[in-house]
Design a protein around this motif. Structure first.
Motif, PDB file in Angstrom:
ATOM      1  N   ARG A   1       0.859  -1.180   0.000  1.00  7.67           N
ATOM      2  CA  ARG A   1       0.000   0.000   0.000  1.00  7.67           C
ATOM      3  C   ARG A   1       0.894   1.227   0.000  1.00  7.67           C
ATOM      4  NH1 ARG A   1      -2.428   2.495   4.855  1.00  7.67           N
ATOM      5  NH2 ARG A   1      -3.702   4.163   4.039  1.00  7.67           N
ATOM      6  N   TRP A   2       0.557   2.195  -0.830  1.00  8.69           N
ATOM      7  CA  TRP A   2       1.312   3.438  -0.848  1.00  8.69           C
ATOM      8  C   TRP A   2       0.819   4.285   0.316  1.00  8.69           C
ATOM      9  CZ3 TRP A   2       5.510   5.097  -3.332  1.00  8.69           C
ATOM     10  CH2 TRP A   2       5.845   6.442  -3.185  1.00  8.69           C
ATOM     11  N   LEU A   3       1.700   4.532   1.270  1.00 12.59           N
ATOM     12  CA  LEU A   3       1.336   5.367   2.405  1.00 12.59           C
ATOM     13  C   LEU A   3       1.518   6.821   2.006  1.00 12.59           C
ATOM     14  CD1 LEU A   3       3.224   3.317   5.132  1.00 12.59           C
ATOM     15  CD2 LEU A   3       0.818   3.173   4.526  1.00 12.59           C
TER      16      LEU A   3
ATOM     17  N   ARG B   1       6.168  13.623  -8.937  1.00 14.34           N
ATOM     18  CA  ARG B   1       6.150  14.842  -9.764  1.00 14.34           C
ATOM     19  C   ARG B   1       6.475  16.069  -8.916  1.00 14.34           C
ATOM     20  NH1 ARG B   1       5.761  14.307 -14.831  1.00 14.34           N
ATOM     21  NH2 ARG B   1       4.825  16.333 -15.144  1.00 14.34           N
ATOM     22  N   LYS B   2       5.972  16.097  -7.699  1.00 10.45           N
ATOM     23  CA  LYS B   2       6.218  17.227  -6.806  1.00 10.45           C
ATOM     24  C   LYS B   2       7.705  17.356  -6.482  1.00 10.45           C
ATOM     25  CE  LYS B   2       4.325  19.286  -2.626  1.00 10.45           C
ATOM     26  NZ  LYS B   2       3.337  19.123  -1.567  1.00 10.45           N
ATOM     27  N   LEU B   3       8.385  16.214  -6.351  1.00 12.86           N
ATOM     28  CA  LEU B   3       9.811  16.207  -6.007  1.00 12.86           C
ATOM     29  C   LEU B   3      10.717  16.117  -7.241  1.00 12.86           C
ATOM     30  CD1 LEU B   3       9.587  13.786  -2.968  1.00 12.86           C
ATOM     31  CD2 LEU B   3       9.923  16.261  -2.900  1.00 12.86           C
ATOM     32  N   ASP B   4      10.136  16.185  -8.440  1.00 11.52           N
ATOM     33  CA  ASP B   4      10.874  16.084  -9.706  1.00 11.52           C
ATOM     34  C   ASP B   4      11.680  14.796  -9.823  1.00 11.52           C
ATOM     35  OD1 ASP B   4       9.938  18.468 -10.799  1.00 11.52           O
ATOM     36  OD2 ASP B   4      11.444  19.649  -9.720  1.00 11.52           O
ATOM     37  N   ILE B   5      11.077  13.696  -9.401  1.00 10.53           N
ATOM     38  CA  ILE B   5      11.697  12.386  -9.550  1.00 10.53           C
ATOM     39  C   ILE B   5      11.145  11.781 -10.839  1.00 10.53           C
ATOM     40  CG2 ILE B   5      11.919  10.070  -8.558  1.00 10.53           C
ATOM     41  CD1 ILE B   5      11.517  11.361  -5.798  1.00 10.53           C
ATOM     42  N   PRO B   6      12.025  11.365 -11.767  1.00  9.76           N
ATOM     43  CA  PRO B   6      11.536  10.788 -13.031  1.00  9.76           C
ATOM     44  C   PRO B   6      10.725   9.511 -12.805  1.00  9.76           C
ATOM     45  CG  PRO B   6      13.916  11.148 -13.113  1.00  9.76           C
ATOM     46  CD  PRO B   6      13.472  11.436 -11.719  1.00  9.76           C
ATOM     47  N   LEU B   7       9.695   9.331 -13.630  1.00 13.41           N
ATOM     48  CA  LEU B   7       8.817   8.166 -13.540  1.00 13.41           C
ATOM     49  C   LEU B   7       8.977   7.286 -14.772  1.00 13.41           C
ATOM     50  CD1 LEU B   7       5.530   9.870 -12.372  1.00 13.41           C
ATOM     51  CD2 LEU B   7       6.737   8.114 -11.132  1.00 13.41           C
ATOM     52  N   VAL B   8       9.248   6.012 -14.537  1.00 23.00           N
ATOM     53  CA  VAL B   8       9.198   5.000 -15.591  1.00 23.00           C
ATOM     54  C   VAL B   8       7.910   4.254 -15.310  1.00 23.00           C
ATOM     55  CG1 VAL B   8      10.277   2.940 -16.543  1.00 23.00           C
ATOM     56  CG2 VAL B   8      11.704   4.810 -15.681  1.00 23.00           C
TER      57      VAL B   8
ATOM     58  N   GLY C   1       2.569  10.472   1.726  1.00 20.40           N
ATOM     59  CA  GLY C   1       3.761  11.154   2.201  1.00 20.40           C
ATOM     60  C   GLY C   1       5.001  10.276   2.210  1.00 20.40           C
ATOM     61  N   MET C   2       4.940   9.133   1.533  1.00 22.98           N
ATOM     62  CA  MET C   2       6.070   8.216   1.543  1.00 22.98           C
ATOM     63  C   MET C   2       7.332   8.870   0.970  1.00 22.98           C
ATOM     64  SD  MET C   2       5.890   4.248   0.481  1.00 22.98           S
ATOM     65  CE  MET C   2       4.893   3.619   1.814  1.00 22.98           C
ATOM     66  N   LEU C   3       7.162   9.774   0.023  1.00 24.53           N
ATOM     67  CA  LEU C   3       8.309  10.500  -0.521  1.00 24.53           C
ATOM     68  C   LEU C   3       8.369  11.933   0.005  1.00 24.53           C
ATOM     69  CD1 LEU C   3       8.177   9.366  -4.258  1.00 24.53           C
ATOM     70  CD2 LEU C   3       9.645   8.500  -2.445  1.00 24.53           C
ATOM     71  N   THR C   4       7.221  12.614   0.033  1.00 22.58           N
ATOM     72  CA  THR C   4       7.222  14.022   0.424  1.00 22.58           C
ATOM     73  C   THR C   4       7.448  14.226   1.914  1.00 22.58           C
ATOM     74  OG1 THR C   4       4.804  13.966   0.550  1.00 22.58           O
ATOM     75  CG2 THR C   4       5.788  14.796  -1.486  1.00 22.58           C
ATOM     76  N   ASN C   5       7.156  13.221   2.726  1.00 21.88           N
ATOM     77  CA  ASN C   5       7.376  13.312   4.169  1.00 21.88           C
ATOM     78  C   ASN C   5       8.415  12.254   4.567  1.00 21.88           C
ATOM     79  OD1 ASN C   5       7.124  14.057   6.805  1.00 21.88           O
ATOM     80  ND2 ASN C   5       5.108  13.135   7.105  1.00 21.88           N
ATOM     81  N   TRP C   6       9.556  12.284   3.899  1.00 26.30           N
ATOM     82  CA  TRP C   6      10.550  11.236   4.035  1.00 26.30           C
ATOM     83  C   TRP C   6      11.138  11.143   5.439  1.00 26.30           C
ATOM     84  CZ3 TRP C   6      11.651   6.775   2.549  1.00 26.30           C
ATOM     85  CH2 TRP C   6      12.899   6.210   2.787  1.00 26.30           C
TER      86      TRP C   6
ATOM     87  N   ARG D   1      -2.566   4.584 -12.885  1.00 25.18           N
ATOM     88  CA  ARG D   1      -3.892   5.033 -12.462  1.00 25.18           C
ATOM     89  C   ARG D   1      -4.171   4.668 -11.009  1.00 25.18           C
ATOM     90  NH1 ARG D   1      -8.388   6.136 -16.214  1.00 25.18           N
ATOM     91  NH2 ARG D   1     -10.228   6.343 -14.928  1.00 25.18           N
ATOM     92  N   ARG D   2      -3.712   3.503 -10.579  1.00 20.93           N
ATOM     93  CA  ARG D   2      -3.932   3.058  -9.206  1.00 20.93           C
ATOM     94  C   ARG D   2      -3.003   3.777  -8.231  1.00 20.93           C
ATOM     95  NH1 ARG D   2      -5.689  -2.357  -7.136  1.00 20.93           N
ATOM     96  NH2 ARG D   2      -4.943  -2.457  -5.003  1.00 20.93           N
ATOM     97  N   GLU D   3      -1.820   4.113  -8.685  1.00 19.44           N
ATOM     98  CA  GLU D   3      -0.798   4.738  -7.834  1.00 19.44           C
ATOM     99  C   GLU D   3      -0.770   6.251  -8.005  1.00 19.44           C
ATOM    100  OE1 GLU D   3       0.331   2.682  -5.822  1.00 19.44           O
ATOM    101  OE2 GLU D   3      -0.030   0.816  -6.893  1.00 19.44           O
ATOM    102  N   THR D   4      -1.918   6.873  -7.976  1.00 19.84           N
ATOM    103  CA  THR D   4      -2.021   8.314  -8.202  1.00 19.84           C
ATOM    104  C   THR D   4      -1.194   9.113  -7.200  1.00 19.84           C
ATOM    105  OG1 THR D   4      -4.275   7.911  -8.954  1.00 19.84           O
ATOM    106  CG2 THR D   4      -3.656  10.188  -8.567  1.00 19.84           C
ATOM    107  N   ASN D   5      -1.243   8.730  -5.932  1.00 22.39           N
ATOM    108  CA  ASN D   5      -0.480   9.466  -4.915  1.00 22.39           C
ATOM    109  C   ASN D   5       1.020   9.347  -5.156  1.00 22.39           C
ATOM    110  OD1 ASN D   5      -2.774  10.328  -3.627  1.00 22.39           O
ATOM    111  ND2 ASN D   5      -2.795   8.646  -2.162  1.00 22.39           N
ATOM    112  N   ALA D   6       1.480   8.189  -5.578  1.00 27.75           N
ATOM    113  CA  ALA D   6       2.906   8.010  -5.879  1.00 27.75           C
ATOM    114  C   ALA D   6       3.313   8.904  -7.039  1.00 27.75           C
ATOM    115  CB  ALA D   6       3.203   6.548  -6.201  1.00 27.75           C
TER     116      ALA D   6
END
Length: 184
Positions: free
Chosen positions: A42-44, A124-131, A46-51, A114-119
């Motif tokens: 499960r994507w929690l 995108r907010k942190l400018d991390i490239p997405l594959v 803030g997993m990236l933005t609240n590291w 589509r399922r991982e919208t928060n991720a």
């Protein structure tokens, strides 16, 4: 494949994300095989933005694992031990794939955009490239490296993630899997 290989060659760290039932086992297997971190339950938020907070929870997971392996939990009263073991299981379930991630990833690999919208939004907010593996219901403008495929089929997910893991291994350790002749 080439983009992923060159990113791995330049020392970038990868995070595999896929929480749908069909992909969770494959995510864990392929990410572990290429030494990447992963999220497969499960994507929690803030997993990236609240590291910093996530880092604290991962440290708690490591502390509980140390306590379990040293026998410190078994020496506690029964109820307290049960509470600690339950916390340990929960943290392992949700953060077990992030245990070795010391800082934010350089690239995020997504199975179902589509399922991982928060991720997607956090990356995108942190400018991390997405594959991203894109099905017909996904927006290709939200990711940096689109991979058109069926993200619902286990074999499709297994094939694409296997090739990406091969690319990461090849980029980090040089050409290794010579049995494959295509470079798609």
């Amino acid at each position: 494949y080439k983009w992923t290989r060159s990113a791995a060659r330049s020392g970038k760290r990868f995070l595999f994300v896929g929480t749908k039932k069909q992909a969770s086992e494959v995510i864990a297997l392929e990410a572990t095989r290429c030494g990447a971190s992963y999220v497969n339950q499960r994507w929690l938020g803030g997993m990236l933005t609240n590291w910093t907070t996530m880092r604290a929870r991962i440290d708690r997971l490591k502390d509980l694992e140390r306590m379990e392996s040293s026998g410190a939990i078994a020496m506690r009263p029964k109820k307290e031990a049960a509470v600690l073991r339950r916390e340990l299981e929960r943290l392992q379930k949700y953060l077990g794939g992030l245990k070795n991630m010391r800082r934010l990833p350089d690239v995020v690999v997504l199975v179902d955009q589509r399922r991982e919208t928060n991720a997607v939004l956090e990356a995108r907010k942190l400018d991390i490239p997405l594959v991203s593996m894109l099905d017909t219901n996904c927006d290709p403008d939200l990711c940096d490296v689109p991979i058109p495929c069926n993200d619902d089929a286990v074999r499709s997910v297994q094939l694409v993630l296997g090739r990406l893991a091969d690319a990461i291994n090849e980029g980090r350790h040089g050409a290794q899997d010579q049995g494959r002749d295509d470079e798609g």
